[in-house]
Scaffold this motif. Structure first.
Motif, PDB file in Angstrom:
ATOM      1  N   PRO A 149      -0.268  27.616   5.319  1.00  0.00           N
ATOM      2  CA  PRO A 149      -0.619  26.890   4.093  1.00  0.00           C
ATOM      3  C   PRO A 149      -0.621  25.369   4.293  1.00  0.00           C
ATOM      4  O   PRO A 149      -1.452  24.675   3.725  1.00  0.00           O
ATOM      5  N   VAL A 150       0.302  24.873   5.112  1.00  0.00           N
ATOM      6  CA  VAL A 150       0.343  23.433   5.382  1.00  0.00           C
ATOM      7  C   VAL A 150      -0.779  23.050   6.333  1.00  0.00           C
ATOM      8  O   VAL A 150      -1.481  22.059   6.141  1.00  0.00           O
ATOM      9  N   VAL A 151      -0.947  23.872   7.375  1.00  0.00           N
ATOM     10  CA  VAL A 151      -1.960  23.584   8.392  1.00  0.00           C
ATOM     11  C   VAL A 151      -3.342  23.480   7.767  1.00  0.00           C
ATOM     12  O   VAL A 151      -4.170  22.677   8.176  1.00  0.00           O
ATOM     13  N   LYS A 152      -3.577  24.261   6.719  1.00  0.00           N
ATOM     14  CA  LYS A 152      -4.899  24.262   6.088  1.00  0.00           C
ATOM     15  C   LYS A 152      -5.146  23.020   5.251  1.00  0.00           C
ATOM     16  O   LYS A 152      -6.275  22.776   4.846  1.00  0.00           O
ATOM     17  N   LYS A 153      -4.083  22.290   4.921  1.00  0.00           N
ATOM     18  CA  LYS A 153      -4.257  21.185   3.980  1.00  0.00           C
ATOM     19  C   LYS A 153      -3.969  19.810   4.548  1.00  0.00           C
ATOM     20  O   LYS A 153      -4.403  18.815   3.995  1.00  0.00           O
ATOM     21  N   VAL A 154      -3.172  19.731   5.582  1.00  0.00           N
ATOM     22  CA  VAL A 154      -2.792  18.422   6.106  1.00  0.00           C
ATOM     23  C   VAL A 154      -2.982  18.387   7.613  1.00  0.00           C
ATOM     24  O   VAL A 154      -2.798  19.400   8.285  1.00  0.00           O
ATOM     25  N   TYR A 155      -3.328  17.208   8.100  1.00  0.00           N
ATOM     26  CA  TYR A 155      -3.439  17.047   9.536  1.00  0.00           C
ATOM     27  C   TYR A 155      -2.105  16.622  10.126  1.00  0.00           C
ATOM     28  O   TYR A 155      -1.405  15.771   9.586  1.00  0.00           O
ATOM     29  N   PHE A 156      -1.739  17.224  11.207  1.00  0.00           N
ATOM     30  CA  PHE A 156      -0.683  16.735  12.099  1.00  0.00           C
ATOM     31  C   PHE A 156      -0.880  17.527  13.379  1.00  0.00           C
ATOM     32  O   PHE A 156      -1.533  18.572  13.347  1.00  0.00           O
ATOM     33  N   ARG A 190      -0.819  20.207  15.715  1.00  0.00           N
ATOM     34  CA  ARG A 190      -0.341  21.572  15.478  1.00  0.00           C
ATOM     35  C   ARG A 190       0.695  22.033  16.488  1.00  0.00           C
ATOM     36  O   ARG A 190       1.506  22.911  16.200  1.00  0.00           O
ATOM     37  N   TRP A 195      -7.882  23.721  16.949  1.00  0.00           N
ATOM     38  CA  TRP A 195      -8.800  23.354  15.870  1.00  0.00           C
ATOM     39  C   TRP A 195      -9.429  24.571  15.225  1.00  0.00           C
ATOM     40  O   TRP A 195     -10.013  24.488  14.157  1.00  0.00           O
ATOM     41  N   VAL A 223      -7.470  27.074  11.658  1.00  0.00           N
ATOM     42  CA  VAL A 223      -7.760  27.125  10.222  1.00  0.00           C
ATOM     43  C   VAL A 223      -9.022  27.904   9.902  1.00  0.00           C
ATOM     44  O   VAL A 223      -9.223  28.329   8.784  1.00  0.00           O
ATOM     45  N   ALA A 253     -10.001  14.909   6.056  1.00  0.00           N
ATOM     46  CA  ALA A 253      -8.556  14.977   6.262  1.00  0.00           C
ATOM     47  C   ALA A 253      -8.193  15.452   7.666  1.00  0.00           C
ATOM     48  O   ALA A 253      -7.026  15.629   7.973  1.00  0.00           O
ATOM     49  N   ARG A 254      -9.194  15.700   8.494  1.00  0.00           N
ATOM     50  CA  ARG A 254      -8.996  16.160   9.881  1.00  0.00           C
ATOM     51  C   ARG A 254      -8.328  17.525   9.957  1.00  0.00           C
ATOM     52  O   ARG A 254      -7.587  17.815  10.888  1.00  0.00           O
ATOM     53  N   VAL A 255      -8.570  18.352   8.958  1.00  0.00           N
ATOM     54  CA  VAL A 255      -8.083  19.725   9.055  1.00  0.00           C
ATOM     55  C   VAL A 255      -9.080  20.538   9.876  1.00  0.00           C
ATOM     56  O   VAL A 255      -8.700  21.416  10.642  1.00  0.00           O
ATOM     57  N   TYR A 256     -10.350  20.217   9.717  1.00  0.00           N
ATOM     58  CA  TYR A 256     -11.396  20.823  10.551  1.00  0.00           C
ATOM     59  C   TYR A 256     -11.968  19.775  11.499  1.00  0.00           C
ATOM     60  O   TYR A 256     -11.900  18.591  11.216  1.00  0.00           O
ATOM     61  N   LEU A 300      -5.140  17.393  -0.938  1.00  0.00           N
ATOM     62  CA  LEU A 300      -6.111  18.476  -1.057  1.00  0.00           C
ATOM     63  C   LEU A 300      -5.605  19.567  -1.971  1.00  0.00           C
ATOM     64  O   LEU A 300      -6.353  20.251  -2.628  1.00  0.00           O
ATOM     65  N   GLY A 338       2.171  21.503   2.001  1.00  0.00           N
ATOM     66  CA  GLY A 338       3.082  20.763   2.851  1.00  0.00           C
ATOM     67  C   GLY A 338       4.487  20.747   2.300  1.00  0.00           C
ATOM     68  O   GLY A 338       5.393  20.270   2.939  1.00  0.00           O
TER      69      GLY A 338
END
Lengths: 288, 241
Positions: free
Chosen positions: A93-100, A102, A282, A285, B74-77, B94, B99
């Motif tokens: 759920p976090v990975v889908k919404k925020v970048y950091f 992985r 990458w 997600v 947002a650099r998720v993809y 988003l 988070g």
């Protein structure tokens, strides 16, 4: 790969915060929590010692410390790999919404388990000390060999990190990977000299004749097995080992060639694991 | 206005859609059968830029690719082709409370979320008081987040995002959650964020809020920019077709 490492360094504080979080959840904010988690290895060693020394009448010296010195590192590997296998999926759920980066997820699982392992080693040395005290401080269990421990820890960490990166990345796409890994780790426990010794393997192989000696080397190509052997030789003063059929032998000296192979394999796994994880991260997600 | 805050050039995004469920080793072993994968083109060549200090609204029907666009920003993809360039620190909003870890307290989540958004631990610690005060959650901050209502989560998430000194804020339809008073507070905060030359890109289905805050409006249709320009003109043609 260099850019990925740089990015990871930028997020190092987040990594530490995650390690801290995992430890806090595990110990549930209580000091006793740490000791609860030591009960499993200690009980295992008690039972193994009972089985080997009493039921099987094995006369190996220092049996309990020997087992503990290999079981703790094995449990570190086991728990770290199993925890990190789930780490990315749990955080989806976090990975889908925020970048950091992985890779922080499996790295945090491994590092939390590593810190736990270090604490368990402190308890292990305490145990050696207590045993020494009960014998009236006769023969010190602390030898110069312990100085090799830091090297051994680094190699174990490299192997564990690499394996965890591979397993956690694959488990995102094929969720049964963790079951396969669970079975493999269970089998690895028996194919690793924890409750027995590499000397047992050598005795069994050389009994068959010199043409079978390669089996002994094959056995130690498994880095987990070689590390268990080296942990035993590093942490426990050499004691005579009962290899069965009434034979009691002196421990075989550390084979540096085999250990060198393990070092190469461990760092190879780390580099490959990091490369594979970064290649796949990458797609986490958008897994179909 | 030298370099734009957001620069998007010829952005394409394609997803693989599976009709056979989640992958397993079995499906891998049966790969010779070729899994039923459908290529789904969501973004088909998007180009636009957002200047520093600008506030741009993205409107469009469901499935037009708005959320995909925000996720790419947002650099998720990673883009399939094309580039996304963001100058400055980005704070994505988003989903409210994404988070947040349900078992940790509000305070622990503030620290954690702040660090995910690029604060150092020290900075995050220093700002917790402000963040809590803005979210009006003084009484609940030590309880686990799973006990929060969606409004509380929204306030906390918004509050963290506006306290991380972002240069660019990306918002996906979240202002609608708080009550009226909190909404007004958010608009105030956005105004002061913009007067400090912060950039905002937001998605909304609420045309009133688009008229209220946006300088410019982007109408997304079938993965392409259909129309861009003054909010009034874009909204008028969007609502007509």
């Amino acid at each position: 790969m260099q850019a990925d490492l740089k990015e990871l360094w930028r997020f190092r504080e987040l990594l530490w915060a995650m390690v801290e979080r995992e430890l806090r959840i595990r110990y549930k904010n209580s000091f006793l929590g740490f000791f609860w988690s030591l009960i499993n290895p200690l009980m295992t060693v008690v039972v193994m010692t009972l089985v080997f020394k009493t039921f099987l009448q094995n006369s190996t010296e220092n049996y309990a410390p020997y087992v503990l010195s290999a079981y703790l590192p094995f449990m570190f590997f086991n728990l770290a790999v199993m925890d990190s296998a789930q780490s990315v999926l749990v955080a989806m759920p976090v990975v889908k919404k925020v970048y950091f980066p992985r890779e922080i997820l499996p790295l945090a699982s491994v590092l939390a388990n590593f810190i736990h392992f270090l604490l368990a080693l402190v308890v292990f040395f305490g145990y050696l000390f207590v045993v020494w005290a009960t014998t009236g401080f006769q023969v010190s269990p602390f030898t110069w060999r312990i100085g090799f421990l830091p090297v051994l820890l680094v190699v174990s960490l490299a192997l564990t990190l690499g394996t965890s990166l591979i397993v956690s990345a694959l488990n995102v796409f094929y969720e049964d990977v963790k079951y396969v890994i669970g079975v493999l780790l269970y089998l690895a426990f028996f194919m690793t000299p924890i409750m027995y010794f590499s000397e047992n393997v050598w005795a069994a192989v050389s009994k068959k004749g010199p043409t079978y000696e390669w089996l002994y080397y094959l056995y130690h190509l498994n880095p987990v097995a070689q590390l268990a052997t080296t942990y035993k030789k590093t942490l426990v003063p050499p004691g005579r080992i009962d290899v069965g059929s009434g034979l009691v032998v002196d421990p075989i000296a550390q084979n540096w060639g085999l250990f060198g192979v393990t070092v190469l394999v461990s760092f190879g796994v780390l580099v490959f694991g990091y490369w594979l994880f970064n290649r796949m991260k990458w797609k986490f997600v958008e897994r179909p | 206005m030298s370099t734009p805050a957001i620069l998007v050039q010829d952005l394409h995004k394609e997803f693989l859609l599976s009709h056979s469920g989640v992958g397993s080793l079995k499906t891998l072993a049966l790969w010779w059968k070729k899994r039923e994968l459908e290529h789904l083109q969501v973004l088909k060549g998007l180009s636009f830029e957002v200047g520093r200090g600008e506030c741009v609204a993205v409107v469009g029907r469901n499935g037009a690719g708005k959320s995909t666009l925000l996720s790419l920003l947002a650099r998720v993809y990673l883009p399939t082709t094309g580039t996304v360039q963001i100058n400055g620190r980005l704070a994505p909003l988003l989903e409210l409370g994404a988070g947040f870890h349900p078992d940790l307290t509000g305070l622990e989540n503030i620290l954690f979320n702040g660090m995910i958004l690029g604060l150092t631990r020290k900075q995050a610690m220093e700002r917790t008081a402000d963040i809590v005060a803005f979210a009006e959650l003084e009484h609940h901050i030590d309880s686990p987040v799973r006990a929060y209502s969606s409004g509380m989560l929204a306030r906390l998430g918004f509050s963290v995002a506006v306290h991380v000194d972002a240069d660019v804020l990306i918002v996906d339809e979240v202002l609608a959650v708080g009550d009226f008073a909190f909404e007004e507070k958010c608009y105030d905060r956005i105004a002061s964020f913009r007067s400090a030359s912060g950039t905002i890109l937001f998605v909304s289905h609420n045309m009133d809020s688009v008229r209220r805050v946006a300088d410019r409006c982007l109408w997304l249709k079938d993965g392409k920019v259909e129309l861009a320009g003054e909010p009034e003109t874009v909204i008028a043609s969007y609502e007509n077709g």
